[in-house]
Scaffold this motif. Structure first.
Motif, PDB file in Angstrom:
ATOM      1  N   ARG A   1       0.831  -1.219   0.000  1.00 27.17           N
ATOM      2  CA  ARG A   1       0.000   0.000   0.000  1.00 27.17           C
ATOM      3  C   ARG A   1       0.855   1.255   0.000  1.00 27.17           C
ATOM      4  N   TYR A   2       1.976   1.191   0.706  1.00 24.30           N
ATOM      5  CA  TYR A   2       2.794   2.382   0.904  1.00 24.30           C
ATOM      6  C   TYR A   2       3.573   2.766  -0.357  1.00 24.30           C
ATOM      7  N   TRP A   3       3.651   1.844  -1.309  1.00 27.86           N
ATOM      8  CA  TRP A   3       4.432   2.077  -2.516  1.00 27.86           C
ATOM      9  C   TRP A   3       3.620   1.822  -3.781  1.00 27.86           C
ATOM     10  N   GLN A   4       2.289   1.881  -3.658  1.00 26.53           N
ATOM     11  CA  GLN A   4       1.429   1.504  -4.773  1.00 26.53           C
ATOM     12  C   GLN A   4       1.558   2.419  -5.989  1.00 26.53           C
ATOM     13  N   HIS A   5       1.984   3.652  -5.792  1.00 24.57           N
ATOM     14  CA  HIS A   5       2.112   4.576  -6.920  1.00 24.57           C
ATOM     15  C   HIS A   5       3.557   4.729  -7.399  1.00 24.57           C
ATOM     16  N   ALA A   6       4.461   3.965  -6.799  1.00 22.69           N
ATOM     17  CA  ALA A   6       5.865   4.039  -7.184  1.00 22.69           C
ATOM     18  C   ALA A   6       6.122   3.149  -8.401  1.00 22.69           C
ATOM     19  N   PRO A   7       7.176   3.427  -9.147  1.00 24.89           N
ATOM     20  CA  PRO A   7       7.536   2.538 -10.263  1.00 24.89           C
ATOM     21  C   PRO A   7       7.774   1.118  -9.763  1.00 24.89           C
ATOM     22  N   LYS A   8       7.498   0.169 -10.623  1.00 28.03           N
ATOM     23  CA  LYS A   8       7.653  -1.237 -10.242  1.00 28.03           C
ATOM     24  C   LYS A   8       9.073  -1.540  -9.774  1.00 28.03           C
ATOM     25  N   SER A   9      10.056  -0.914 -10.393  1.00 28.86           N
ATOM     26  CA  SER A   9      11.449  -1.144  -9.997  1.00 28.86           C
ATOM     27  C   SER A   9      11.685  -0.712  -8.550  1.00 28.86           C
TER      28      SER A   9
ATOM     29  N   LEU B   1      10.158  -3.138  -1.068  1.00 29.25           N
ATOM     30  CA  LEU B   1       9.327  -4.069  -0.296  1.00 29.25           C
ATOM     31  C   LEU B   1      10.153  -5.178   0.365  1.00 29.25           C
ATOM     32  N   PRO B   2      11.096  -5.796  -0.321  1.00 27.23           N
ATOM     33  CA  PRO B   2      11.945  -6.769   0.386  1.00 27.23           C
ATOM     34  C   PRO B   2      12.818  -6.112   1.459  1.00 27.23           C
ATOM     35  N   ALA B   3      13.227  -4.886   1.208  1.00 29.50           N
ATOM     36  CA  ALA B   3      14.057  -4.187   2.197  1.00 29.50           C
ATOM     37  C   ALA B   3      13.274  -3.943   3.489  1.00 29.50           C
TER      38      ALA B   3
END
Length: 200
Positions: free
Chosen positions: A92-100, A106-108
């Protein structure tokens, strides 16, 4: 009021006009700026409990050893944080970020917080404290005064607001129209006593 003025004029106010009411639009404006504060990994750990019910406020007044600003202020906020926000649908926190970026971040998040309980708690305290300053400066810019509070029984307040088991309380903040000025600043340390370069 610019940021410099807000910082210079913000004081911790203990006595408020109990008849003043903030509008819902003002509260929404204040809190919409609170949530623009930065958080580690953009996890947004903070949770803000607005205590409006006067019976609950009276209970918190007792838990705060009779500090009148708890019931006199126009707005009473209990700043909390979710210790486990990092693992609750972190996409949710990165839903608008580029896939890269998502594939990197997310793993970090998982690697950093898994079994790192002190880190989870530390980040919650840092994040909510930064949000607290956003609230206080924004309130000042809107013509309101504030007081951050940690002088209360945290366990009692947690029970009053039904705090979830995986959340912690960071502080409370009162917001309102002052009816009495704060004391003069009691004594600021000299800048050279607290600001060093490279090493102590």
């Amino acid at each position: 009021m610019d940021v410099k003025q807000a910082i210079q004029s913000r004081r911790s106010i203990k006595h408020y006009d109990p008849t003043h009411q903030m509008t819902e639009a003002e509260i929404e404006e204040l809190m919409s700026h609170a949530i623009l504060s930065p958080t580690a990994f953009n996890i947004q750990h903070w949770r803000f409990v607005r205590v409006q019910d006067m019976e609950k406020r009276q209970q918190i007044l007792e838990a705060a050893w009779g500090q009148a600003q708890v019931v006199e202020s126009s707005l009473l906020l209990v700043l909390c944080a979710d210790l486990n926000a990092w693992e609750k649908q972190p996409e949710r926190y990165w839903q608008h970020a580029p896939k890269s970026a998502q594939e990197m971040i997310l793993p970090a998040i998982e690697n950093y917080y898994t079994n790192h309980h002190q880190g989870q708690r530390d980040e919650c305290i840092r994040s909510a404290s930064i949000a607290a300053m956003n609230i206080m400066l924004m309130a000042k810019a809107m013509g309101y005064d504030t007081c951050p509070m940690d002088g209360f029984d945290f366990d009692k307040v947690a029970r009053i607001i039904n705090l979830p088991h995986d959340h912690i309380i960071i502080m409370m903040i009162t917001v309102g129209k002052k009816r009495q000025d704060a004391w003069p600043r009691p004594g600021q340390l000299a800048l050279e006593d607290v600001f060093v370069t490279d090493t102590f």
